[in-house]
Design a protein around this motif. Structure first.
Motif, PDB file in Angstrom:
ATOM      1  N   LYS A 180       0.840  -1.193   0.000  1.00 21.47           N
ATOM      2  CA  LYS A 180       0.000   0.000   0.000  1.00 21.47           C
ATOM      3  C   LYS A 180       0.874   1.241   0.000  1.00 21.47           C
ATOM      4  CE  LYS A 180      -3.578   2.553   2.506  1.00 21.47           C
ATOM      5  NZ  LYS A 180      -4.435   2.604   3.712  1.00 21.47           N
ATOM      6  N   THR A 187      -3.724   0.315  -3.702  1.00 24.49           N
ATOM      7  CA  THR A 187      -4.737   0.072  -2.683  1.00 24.49           C
ATOM      8  C   THR A 187      -5.147  -1.400  -2.713  1.00 24.49           C
ATOM      9  OG1 THR A 187      -5.550   2.324  -2.969  1.00 24.49           O
ATOM     10  CG2 THR A 187      -6.991   0.785  -1.813  1.00 24.49           C
ATOM     11  N   ASP A 188      -5.077  -2.063  -1.552  1.00 22.19           N
ATOM     12  CA  ASP A 188      -5.478  -3.474  -1.452  1.00 22.19           C
ATOM     13  C   ASP A 188      -4.744  -4.348  -2.470  1.00 22.19           C
ATOM     14  OD1 ASP A 188      -7.282  -2.872   0.590  1.00 22.19           O
ATOM     15  OD2 ASP A 188      -8.834  -2.334  -0.860  1.00 22.19           O
ATOM     16  N   ALA A 300       2.846   4.143   3.476  1.00 24.76           N
ATOM     17  CA  ALA A 300       1.391   4.040   3.533  1.00 24.76           C
ATOM     18  C   ALA A 300       0.729   5.348   3.963  1.00 24.76           C
ATOM     19  CB  ALA A 300       0.978   2.916   4.477  1.00 24.76           C
TER      20      ALA A 300
END
Length: 332
Positions: A180, A187-188, A300
């Motif tokens: 991330k 994302t994910d 992140a």
């Protein structure tokens, strides 16, 4: 065989090819004098004997096997079904496609020209076919043989613990990590590591990344490695700021696209289901370590401008990856 990238297309860095083999197919023992070789098993089950390393590795779909230069090796496809493999050869020599075209024409074990093929393979391509004769290639030092661990698995170490070597191994497809980056990037995302420069003699690095739809990697420049993308599933669109202008490549399952070092590029997942991609680097130095640090959530939280500026400096200083400011990437 389908050629995905010849050495002439990658500045001699790497050759990539797809192979489809029937159940029970076997490639006898042979030795590459010039190339290290890696195999990603996309479908099926394949066993790789490596007698010089006292090793035999069986890989299933989603696993990667590495064997270094100047070691005897072969492969056997399981009797249970066919196999599809992606072959990576570094550096990118004339082995792909010329050597395989030669074998297709007159390389059958029953061919009257087999002796000629054996000699031509050795003289023209540096490939010694193991025919049981005494004409054996020079060996690498035996102290460098064998895997680093008893289970011959890829080691995913902290950067400070890495010691450069070139040893055979098989990747661990069960070791899946989350990636991330803030501000909506990665994302994910899930990643499986298949190769690090520390274990391939800096020849190759590779990570399999499963992106969601619409995900994007912003415009950036690699100064230390060339970067390739082989699409396993889905669709990815790559844009490269080449000297002649912006080049756009839309790649779907089975396609390979290439981003040379020192050329700004960015990519996005344009398929409705995202994309699952083998991202590989040559030489295999910093990119894998970059993704390892990302998996530790190193970037992140970059919502503030200060945190973003610090992350950008970190990527440049540690990995030679430089992100472009808004508006710096040229228009198409």
């Amino acid at each position: 065989m389908s050629v995905l990238a010849e050495g002439s297309q990658t500045n001699g860095q790497i050759s990539v090819a797809e192979h489809r083999y029937p159940a029970g197919y076997e490639i006898g023992l042979h030795t590459h004098m010039f190339e290290d070789e890696g195999w990603y098993v996309a479908e099926g089950t394949v066993t790789f004997p490596m007698p010089d390393d006292n090793l035999e590795l069986t890989a299933t779909a989603g696993e990667f096997v590495w064997h270094p230069v100047r070691r005897r090796h072969g492969l056997r496809v399981s009797e249970d079904g066919p196999a599809r493999l992606i072959q990576f050869l570094t550096p990118g020599t004339s082995l792909v496609p010329s050597f395989f075209e030669q074998l297709k024409v007159n390389g059958s074990p029953d061919s009257p020209d087999l002796a000629q093929v054996v000699e031509s393979s050795k003289q023209n391509y540096g490939v010694y076919l193991d025919t049981g004769s005494d004409d054996l290639p020079p060996r690498t030092p035996s102290l460098n043989h064998g895997p680093l661990t008893s289970d011959a698995k890829l080691i995913v170490p902290p950067r400070s613990d890495q010691h450069l070597c070139n040893r055979p191994y098989k990747s661990d497809k069960s070791d899946v990590r989350s990636l991330k980056i803030g501000r909506g990037m990665m994302t994910d995302v899930e990643a499986t590591f298949h190769a690090f420069g520390a274990q391939t003699g800096n020849a190759l690095g590779m990570v399999e990344i499963n992106w969601g739809p619409g995900d994007v990697a912003g415009a950036h420049v690699h100064t230390l490695e060339d970067e390739g993308f082989y699409v396993l599933d889905g669709e990815i669109t790559l844009r490269v700021a080449a000297p002649e202008g912006v080049v756009t490549a839309v790649a779907q399952a089975g396609d390979l696209v290439w981003a040379p070092r020192e050329l700004a590029h960015y990519y996005e997942m344009t398929g409705s289901e995202g994309a699952r991609v083998l991202v590989f680097e040559v030489p295999g130095g910093s990119l894998g370590e970059f993704f390892i640090d990302i998996s530790k959530m190193r970037a992140a939280d970059i919502e503030s401008d200060e945190a973003l500026a610090e992350a950008v400096r970190w990527m440049g200083d540690e990995f030679g990856i430089y992100f472009l400011a808004p508006g710096e990437f040229p228009e198409e």
